[in-house]
Motif scaffolding. Structure first.
Motif, mmCIF file in Angstrom:
data_model
loop_
_atom_site.group_PDB
_atom_site.id
_atom_site.type_symbol
_atom_site.label_atom_id
_atom_site.label_comp_id
_atom_site.label_asym_id
_atom_site.label_seq_id
_atom_site.Cartn_x
_atom_site.Cartn_y
_atom_site.Cartn_z
ATOM 1 N N LEU A 1 25.562 -114.407 12.061
ATOM 2 C CA LEU A 1 25.395 -112.667 12.239
ATOM 3 C C LEU A 1 25.606 -112.049 13.051
ATOM 4 O O LEU A 1 26.680 -111.349 12.832
ATOM 5 N N LEU A 2 25.927 -112.890 14.726
ATOM 6 C CA LEU A 2 26.273 -112.509 15.454
ATOM 7 C C LEU A 2 28.248 -111.765 15.032
ATOM 8 O O LEU A 2 28.498 -110.765 15.726
ATOM 9 N N THR A 3 28.193 -112.652 14.921
ATOM 10 C CA THR A 3 30.039 -112.274 14.611
ATOM 11 C C THR A 3 29.890 -111.843 13.813
ATOM 12 O O THR A 3 30.932 -110.678 14.537
ATOM 13 N N PHE A 4 29.455 -111.614 12.354
ATOM 14 C CA PHE A 4 29.791 -110.270 11.956
ATOM 15 C C PHE A 4 28.989 -108.731 12.214
ATOM 16 O O PHE A 4 30.328 -107.558 12.839
ATOM 17 N N ILE A 5 27.981 -109.008 13.307
ATOM 18 C CA ILE A 5 27.567 -107.231 13.644
ATOM 19 C C ILE A 5 28.591 -107.112 14.875
ATOM 20 O O ILE A 5 28.965 -106.053 15.330
ATOM 21 N N ASP A 6 28.738 -107.954 15.326
ATOM 22 C CA ASP A 6 30.019 -108.021 16.749
ATOM 23 C C ASP A 6 31.427 -107.226 16.189
ATOM 24 O O ASP A 6 32.005 -106.409 16.320
ATOM 25 N N GLY A 7 32.179 -107.753 14.660
ATOM 26 C CA GLY A 7 32.701 -107.179 14.734
ATOM 27 C C GLY A 7 33.012 -105.758 13.792
ATOM 28 O O GLY A 7 33.618 -104.927 13.988
ATOM 29 N N LEU B 1 26.239 -110.482 3.697
ATOM 30 C CA LEU B 1 26.142 -111.966 4.295
ATOM 31 C C LEU B 1 26.086 -112.527 3.020
ATOM 32 O O LEU B 1 24.766 -113.480 3.199
ATOM 33 N N ASN B 2 25.418 -111.983 1.766
ATOM 34 C CA ASN B 2 25.213 -112.711 0.784
ATOM 35 C C ASN B 2 23.187 -113.033 1.229
ATOM 36 O O ASN B 2 23.383 -114.033 0.335
ATOM 37 N N THR C 1 15.072 -110.152 5.228
ATOM 38 C CA THR C 1 15.910 -112.228 5.390
ATOM 39 C C THR C 1 16.382 -111.229 6.963
ATOM 40 O O THR C 1 16.778 -112.141 7.958
ATOM 41 N N VAL C 2 17.257 -110.157 6.074
ATOM 42 C CA VAL C 2 17.818 -109.926 7.687
ATOM 43 C C VAL C 2 16.953 -109.428 8.871
ATOM 44 O O VAL C 2 17.648 -109.808 9.720
#
Length: 146
Positions: A13-19, A37-38, A44-45
């Motif tokens: 999740l952190l990697t996705f948000i950062d990107g 992230l399916n 849930t998010v």
């Protein structure tokens, strides 16, 4: 284990948000995170993001949309690279090659399963070129079997 250290899902999740922030200049919406992230629901998010806020990895401004920010340094949420000995790589490649030879001669389901695990190990170890080459060979073998 450090209680403040993010779990694998939290790192994802952190990697996705950062990107996302680096690409767009603002944080993703909860629905964008859910889709990317399916996750099954926006709640849930929210649960995951609130957990990361509580751990100090994320910050959010006054309930503003798209105001999620990554607070922790990237080294905290990226898995540490391990050094791989060349003898280990040679051993792994030899195991894969041996199973390919056996699988191509006799299509046993167990050999195919073993190959998926071993080829996946190449990816986990960061051996991307070998992973892609073996993966395409494996997929061709599976198509042949069908």
């Amino acid at each position: 284990m450090d209680a403040n250290r993010p779990t694998k899902k939290q790192r994802e999740l952190l990697t996705f948000i950062d990107g996302f922030i680096k690409m767009h200049g603002y944080g993703p919406s909860y629905r964008e995170v859910m889709r990317a992230l399916n996750y099954k629901s926006v709640s849930t998010v929210a649960t995951h993001i609130n957990g990361l806020i509580a751990k100090g990895h994320l910050a959010k401004r006054d309930h503003s949309p798209r105001s999620i920010e990554v607070v922790a340094s990237s080294s905290i949420y990226k898995p540490q690279k391990q050094t791989i000995e060349s003898t280990d790589v040679r051993w792994l490649l030899a195991q894969i090659e041996e199973r390919f030879r056996k699988a191509e001669a006799n299509l046993e389901e167990k050999l195919i399963d073993d190959l998926f695990v071993l080829v996946g190990a190449l990816h986990v170890l960061g051996l991307d070129e070998a992973h892609l080459a073996c993966k395409s060979r494996l997929l061709a073998l599976v198509r042949e079997q069908s």
